[in-house]
Write a protein that holds these residues in place. Sequence first.
Motif, mmCIF file in Angstrom:
data_model
loop_
_atom_site.group_PDB
_atom_site.id
_atom_site.type_symbol
_atom_site.label_atom_id
_atom_site.label_comp_id
_atom_site.label_asym_id
_atom_site.label_seq_id
_atom_site.Cartn_x
_atom_site.Cartn_y
_atom_site.Cartn_z
ATOM 1 N N UNK A 19 0.924 -1.304 -0.085
ATOM 2 C CA UNK A 19 0.125 -0.599 0.009
ATOM 3 C C UNK A 19 0.960 1.026 0.089
ATOM 4 N N UNK A 20 0.582 2.307 -1.184
ATOM 5 C CA UNK A 20 1.653 3.808 -0.972
ATOM 6 C C UNK A 20 1.083 4.113 0.111
ATOM 7 N N UNK A 21 1.788 4.732 0.597
ATOM 8 C CA UNK A 21 1.877 6.480 2.202
ATOM 9 C C UNK A 21 1.594 7.209 0.990
ATOM 10 N N UNK A 22 0.946 7.656 2.319
ATOM 11 C CA UNK A 22 -0.646 9.111 1.451
ATOM 12 C C UNK A 22 0.133 9.883 2.146
ATOM 13 N N UNK A 23 0.602 10.485 0.673
ATOM 14 C CA UNK A 23 0.747 12.704 1.255
ATOM 15 C C UNK A 23 -0.175 13.448 1.032
ATOM 16 N N UNK A 24 -0.340 14.188 1.696
ATOM 17 C CA UNK A 24 -1.353 15.528 1.873
ATOM 18 C C UNK A 24 -0.408 16.951 1.342
ATOM 19 N N UNK A 29 -1.028 28.227 -4.170
ATOM 20 C CA UNK A 29 -0.360 28.155 -5.522
ATOM 21 C C UNK A 29 -0.598 26.587 -6.042
ATOM 22 N N UNK A 30 -1.628 26.505 -7.108
ATOM 23 C CA UNK A 30 -2.275 26.062 -7.558
ATOM 24 C C UNK A 30 -0.708 25.044 -8.861
ATOM 25 N N UNK A 31 0.298 26.033 -9.216
ATOM 26 C CA UNK A 31 0.948 25.367 -10.367
ATOM 27 C C UNK A 31 1.729 24.025 -9.034
ATOM 28 N N UNK A 32 2.044 24.384 -7.455
ATOM 29 C CA UNK A 32 2.711 24.124 -6.917
ATOM 30 C C UNK A 32 2.103 22.586 -6.435
ATOM 31 N N UNK A 33 1.186 22.685 -5.880
ATOM 32 C CA UNK A 33 -0.291 21.506 -5.671
ATOM 33 C C UNK A 33 0.577 20.746 -6.641
ATOM 34 N N UNK A 34 -0.089 20.974 -8.213
ATOM 35 C CA UNK A 34 0.171 19.620 -9.115
ATOM 36 C C UNK A 34 1.630 19.165 -9.306
ATOM 37 N N UNK A 35 2.380 20.536 -9.275
ATOM 38 C CA UNK A 35 3.983 19.600 -10.116
ATOM 39 C C UNK A 35 3.927 18.646 -8.848
ATOM 40 N N UNK A 36 3.632 18.643 -7.629
ATOM 41 C CA UNK A 36 4.097 18.099 -6.292
ATOM 42 C C UNK A 36 3.623 17.006 -6.598
ATOM 43 N N UNK A 37 1.780 16.699 -6.897
ATOM 44 C CA UNK A 37 1.373 15.597 -7.332
ATOM 45 C C UNK A 37 1.357 14.395 -7.588
ATOM 46 N N UNK A 38 2.045 15.376 -9.229
ATOM 47 C CA UNK A 38 2.591 14.629 -10.295
ATOM 48 C C UNK A 38 3.982 13.475 -9.869
ATOM 49 N N UNK A 40 5.020 13.442 -7.054
ATOM 50 C CA UNK A 40 5.021 11.845 -5.827
ATOM 51 C C UNK A 40 4.397 10.855 -5.952
ATOM 52 N N UNK A 41 3.050 11.333 -7.579
ATOM 53 C CA UNK A 41 2.548 9.921 -8.009
ATOM 54 C C UNK A 41 2.973 8.937 -8.549
ATOM 55 N N UNK A 42 3.803 9.898 -9.583
ATOM 56 C CA UNK A 42 5.131 9.304 -10.170
ATOM 57 C C UNK A 42 5.683 7.936 -9.670
ATOM 58 N N UNK A 43 5.697 8.832 -8.367
ATOM 59 C CA UNK A 43 6.729 7.857 -7.295
ATOM 60 C C UNK A 43 5.820 6.652 -6.673
ATOM 61 N N UNK A 44 4.900 6.710 -7.206
ATOM 62 C CA UNK A 44 4.361 5.481 -6.104
ATOM 63 C C UNK A 44 3.284 6.244 -4.993
ATOM 64 N N UNK A 47 -1.267 10.483 -3.464
ATOM 65 C CA UNK A 47 -0.968 12.171 -3.581
ATOM 66 C C UNK A 47 -2.953 12.766 -2.760
ATOM 67 N N UNK A 48 -3.086 13.362 -1.981
ATOM 68 C CA UNK A 48 -4.156 13.701 -2.116
ATOM 69 C C UNK A 48 -3.959 15.742 -1.717
ATOM 70 N N UNK A 49 -4.594 16.236 -2.509
ATOM 71 C CA UNK A 49 -4.012 18.065 -2.648
ATOM 72 C C UNK A 49 -5.129 18.957 -2.170
#
Length: 74
Positions: A19-24, A29-38, A40-44, A47-49
């Motif tokens: 089970x993947x670790x869950x990061x909030x 800033x939408x750009x920062x949230x979206x970049x971090x989400x992409x 972190x999700x790519x690393x498995x 992610x919740x934003x």
Amino acid sequence: RHGNLCTWQVRRRYTMGVGAEHILVVDDEPGIRDSLQKILEREGFKVTITDSSTEALDKVRSEHIDLVLSDVMM
């Protein structure tokens, strides 16, 4: 280190099936949230934003969150 992999990468390879670790991610800033989400999700990671501290507190209280990444200026 394990060859070319850092310790956390080796550990992730063994835990991803469980089970993947869950990061909030909390940032206004939408750009920062979206970049971090992409990234972190790519690393498995799961992610919740959110863009507010109030919503972040609600998420922490209602969901299992392993790590919170927050904009320090919020």
